[in-house]
Design a protein around this motif. Sequence first.
Motif, PDB file in Angstrom:
ATOM      1  N   ALA A  15       0.817  -1.209   0.000  1.00  0.00           N
ATOM      2  CA  ALA A  15       0.000   0.000   0.000  1.00  0.00           C
ATOM      3  C   ALA A  15       0.850   1.258   0.000  1.00  0.00           C
ATOM      4  O   ALA A  15       0.413   2.299  -0.459  1.00  0.00           O
ATOM      5  N   SER A  16       2.061   1.165   0.533  1.00  0.00           N
ATOM      6  CA  SER A  16       2.863   2.368   0.690  1.00  0.00           C
ATOM      7  C   SER A  16       3.770   2.626  -0.501  1.00  0.00           C
ATOM      8  O   SER A  16       4.365   3.669  -0.607  1.00  0.00           O
ATOM      9  N   ILE A  17       3.901   1.662  -1.397  1.00  0.00           N
ATOM     10  CA  ILE A  17       4.864   1.806  -2.480  1.00  0.00           C
ATOM     11  C   ILE A  17       4.325   2.716  -3.580  1.00  0.00           C
ATOM     12  O   ILE A  17       5.069   3.302  -4.344  1.00  0.00           O
ATOM     13  N   ALA A  18       2.984   2.875  -3.627  1.00  0.00           N
ATOM     14  CA  ALA A  18       2.387   3.591  -4.752  1.00  0.00           C
ATOM     15  C   ALA A  18       2.583   5.097  -4.661  1.00  0.00           C
ATOM     16  O   ALA A  18       2.755   5.763  -5.665  1.00  0.00           O
ATOM     17  N   LYS A  19       2.567   5.631  -3.455  1.00  0.00           N
ATOM     18  CA  LYS A  19       2.597   7.075  -3.284  1.00  0.00           C
ATOM     19  C   LYS A  19       3.811   7.479  -2.457  1.00  0.00           C
ATOM     20  O   LYS A  19       4.236   6.764  -1.562  1.00  0.00           O
ATOM     21  N   GLU A  20       4.299   8.663  -2.753  1.00  0.00           N
ATOM     22  CA  GLU A  20       5.336   9.223  -1.900  1.00  0.00           C
ATOM     23  C   GLU A  20       4.677   9.694  -0.614  1.00  0.00           C
ATOM     24  O   GLU A  20       3.583  10.242  -0.629  1.00  0.00           O
ATOM     25  N   ARG A  21       5.341   9.460   0.489  1.00  0.00           N
ATOM     26  CA  ARG A  21       4.717   9.871   1.741  1.00  0.00           C
ATOM     27  C   ARG A  21       5.746  10.266   2.784  1.00  0.00           C
ATOM     28  O   ARG A  21       6.909   9.882   2.720  1.00  0.00           O
TER      29      ARG A  21
END
Lengths: 84, 84
Positions: A15-21
């Motif tokens: 879930a975290s790989i798609a968006k920069e955060r």
Amino acid sequence: MSLLDYFRSSKKNSASIAKERLQILVAHERRNRNCPSYLPELQQELLAVIRKYINVNDDAISVNFEQDGDQETLEVNILLPDAK
Amino acid sequence: MSLLDYFRSSKKNSASIAKERLQILVAHERRNRNCPSYLPELQQELLAVIRKYINVNDDAISVNFEQDGDQETLEVNILLPDAK
């Protein structure tokens, strides 16, 4: 396990790989619970600092504040806009 | 396990119970590594904000910055002066 290890181990979540955060955690171990907490105020100032660096909408920011005994934790999660 | 759970599980460490402390973690997952990192600058501003709330010496602050692929982590540990 150090906290840095935790961040490393969780960095490949699907879930975290798609968006920069950007994630900010503030943990305060208090010895004197009679003093008022400054974390809520600190949160406002931290967000003001962040906004100097990145342009984010309010709905991209989620804030979670928890208190458990002498432990206070402030968690700020920010979904960053796509890089230009 | 969430990060909040991590903080909770680690709060009773024998080394951490003696002193009041504040810990700040900033994790940045970057999609575009060509952009310069703003975490070092952010670190300076975060410390400036913290100093508005608490009076701490430089030697009470330890900062650790790590970069591992597209993951940058800034860790700030502050030993707080004894409560008045």
